[in-house]
Design a protein around this motif. Structure first.
Motif: not given
Lengths: 337, 325
Positions: A247-251, A255-256, A333-336
């Motif tokens: 949820l925090e760093t979706p790859a 998911t993103r 990049e995954g970070l919101k």
């Protein structure tokens, strides 16, 4: 987390297909995951992503023309695939229990609650009706149903939706199973009831060491409940990892996209004070009959390249965090945004 | 509940009244019973005397008024032909028709529900298809033809069973019953099978479609997820749900079996009410026709009431509305 303990359930490359007139459809495609005792695994995906069918496959309740065509399902080290129907039936409701989505439909409308509970006990152990009734009453009390003796004599239509779902949960708990599969059990309920039931399920499973697979489309529920998350798209698990990792760093770009299309209560309004519009994933989830070759998400993905026409590999981004993608998002990049 | 039953009884009086009016006018329109009753060579004087004695010299509305007055005192009039009370004539024939109807319905239910369940559980198997094909035949073959074929095969060619009539009867509490002797059963079997065929097909189809529908319901999947045996899932969870529509249809069909087994009774010369009705219509015996139809309406009302009560017993969601309309 219970990574060092022996997992309750090990699913390896599980494949379930439906033979149809227009060729076979693969509803569950080489799905692998583990669940440890007392652990909650969130199985997330849109409608038709194969998450419910994964649950039914584990229970051995795939109706023809569907069939498990590959992989393995090991419960406490015992292989379930290929088990005779009689033995699989003995496991259902005893070692593996399931809770369904719509509490209005899951209880039989013409049978009393006590009938439906007592039969669940007596299908699996030789006890007297009185002893079974006692167990039923205890189970109702455990899920927070007031005056359980009275409720036992009620018919389903005399109970509210939340109450009926508690009854279904009590039925699942009756025989102290090793694994509970919950298929969107709170979707049909009010948010306040949903929160109560989530909390209670979490506590009950932690205490008894029951492994729990929570099938849902709701990332907010997963965030508050699950230890680990599997994200499914078109029958495949596209990303799995701890809840924080996913949820925090979706790859995976999917998911993103899912995270971006989740409305949040604490969104910052723009300068004019209007709420920001939700972002959407472009396009529609594909029909399982006409999946694109390679990565099924390719046509909707902004990062797709010609490489994605091949089946993407599993990429381990961090310990336990795996994505099936040629172009995974980096942690930054995954970070919101 | 008592209020519910009371309301039903009051409603049934309305139905009876309208029914009697319609039948009275209907039989009057068909023809003049005097033409059949009186010898064509009789004098005008004799004819007038006969008409006066039967009350047929009065205008229709006076005749109806008299009938109604008597009916309210429980007298439905005497048969023009036999000169005995019409109701008595019918009730005398009732046991024969009733036992035929009961046995036919039992055959239909006891065979129909298991066969329908089987066809619903295994819709693609050859046995399931065979059951459905058979039920189509049962639906579409005319009763009289099947009756004649049954007689030809079992009575004429094989000689196993008698072709017509009712077997020896035993009086139980003043009611003559042929079910207590082996020969009585032998006489009953063919007409009952003939009568049951259509109902059997109906129940098979109803049970099958109900089963197929129920199998898709979440409660069946949940029952299986609880690890229940197939026998319990089908025999309790499915059956108890599909029984609700079946009970309704069985009730109504039972009414029609009693009231209109005319064809079968004629073919097998079964001395029941159906044959009496047929004879009475051809002889324009109005009191018997009226009394018969009033009795049939009463039977339907009673059966419907029984169905409603059974309904409430089977489906806990049904509450009989006694307080409101």
């Amino acid at each position: 987390m219970n990574a060092q303990r022996e997992p309750t359930l090990v699913v390896g490359r599980l494949t379930t297909r439906f033979a149809g007139l227009g060729g076979a459809v693969t509803a569950v495609d080489e799905v692998s995951f583990n669940v440890a005792p007392g652990e909650v695994l969130g199985l997330v995906g849109e409608s038709g992503s194969g998450k419910s069918m994964t649950g039914f496959s584990i229970l051995g309740l795939v109706d023809p023309p569907g069939e498990i065509t590959g992989g393995s399902i090991r419960l406490k080290g015992r292989e379930l695939r290929g088990l005779p129907a009689r033995e699989w039936r003995a496991l259902r409701g005893d070692r593996i229990a399931m809770i369904f989505q719509d509490p209005m439909m899951t209880l039989n409308p013409v049978l009393r609650i006590d009938t439906q509970m007592i039969e669940t006990v007596r299908a699996h152990r030789r006890v007297s009706r009185d002893a079974a009734r006692e167990m039923a009453r205890d189970a109702l009390a455990r899920v927070g149903i007031p005056s359980p003796d009275e409720r036992l004599r009620a018919y389903p239509h005399q109970l509210s939706g939340g109450m009926r779902q508690r009854v279904a949960i009590a039925i699942a708990l009756l025989n102290a199973p090793d694994l509970i599969i919950a298929d969107e059990p709170t979707t049909a309920l009010d948010v306040t009831i949903q929160a109560q039931i989530l909390f209670e399920m979490q506590t009950l499973c932690r205490e008894s060491g029951t492994a729990l697979i929570w099938i849902t489309h709701d990332l907010a529920v997963v965030a508050g409940l699950a230890d680990r998350v599997c994200v499914m798209y078109a029958g495949r698990i596209v990303e799995q990892g701890s809840t924080a990792q996913v949820l925090e760093t979706p790859a995976h770009p999917y998911t993103r996209g899912l995270l971006d299309s989740t409305p949040a209560a604490n969104v910052q309004p723009d300068k004019a004070g209007r709420p920001q519009p939700l972002r959407q994933i472009p396009g529609m989830a594909p029909s399982l009959k006409e999946l694109p070759a390679g990565c099924a998400f390719r046509p909707r993905c902004t990062r797709a390249s010609t490489l994605c026409e091949q089946t993407p590999p599993e990429v381990e981004l961090a310990r336990g965090h795996v994505a099936r993608c040629f172009h995974p998002l980096s942690a930054a990049e995954g970070l919101k945004s | 509940m008592p209020l519910f039953i009371l309301r039903r009884i009051l409603q049934s009086f309305n139905v009876l009244f309208v029914m009697s009016l319609l039948v009275f006018a209907g039989v009057y329109a068909i023809g003049n019973p005097l033409d059949l009753l009186v010898d064509p060579n009789a004098t005008a004087d004799d004819t007038a005397r006969a008409a006066a004695s039967l009350g047929l010299d009065q205008p229709l509305w006076v005749q109806y008024g008299r009938f109604l007055g008597n009916a309210l005192q429980g007298d439905l009039g005497n048969s023009f032909i036999h000169g005995v009370p019409a109701l008595g004539l019918i009730v005398e024939r009732l046991p024969a028709t009733l036992e035929l109807a009961v046995v036919a319905m039992l055959i239909a239910v006891l065979l129909g529900i298991p066969l329908g369940l089987w066809a619903g559980l295994k819709p693609d198997s050859w046995s399931g298809r065979a059951i459905m094909a058979g039920s189509i035949l049962g639906f579409s073959l005319p009763t009289f033809w099947v009756g004649l074929m049954l007689i030809m095969v079992f009575a004429v060619q094989l000689g196993w069973l008698p072709a017509s009539g009712r077997g020896p009867t035993v009086d139980v509490l003043g009611v003559s019953i042929s079910l207590l002797t082996a020969d009585g059963w032998r006489h009953l079997l063919l007409p009952a099978a003939n009568l049951a065929l259509f109902k059997l097909s109906l129940i098979i189809r109803l049970t099958r479609s109900g089963t197929r529908e129920a199998l898709l319901q979440d409660y069946v999947k949940f029952a299986r997820a609880k690890g229940l045996s197939n026998a319990r899932v089908v025999g309790v969870h499915v059956l108890k749900n599909i029984l609700i529509p079946i009970v309704t249809v069985v009730g109504l069909e039972f009414g029609s079996l009693i009231a209109f087994s005319v064809v079968t009774e004629s073919i097998f010369a079964w001395p029941g009410m159906g044959k009496l009705l047929l004879d009475s219509i051809t002889q324009l015996d109005r009191p018997v026709v009226v009394a018969y139809l009033l009795l049939v309406v009463t039977l339907y009302v009673v059966i419907n009431l029984a169905v409603d009560l059974l309904y409430a017993a089977l489906d806990p969601r049904v509450r009989l509305a006694g307080a409101r309309a």
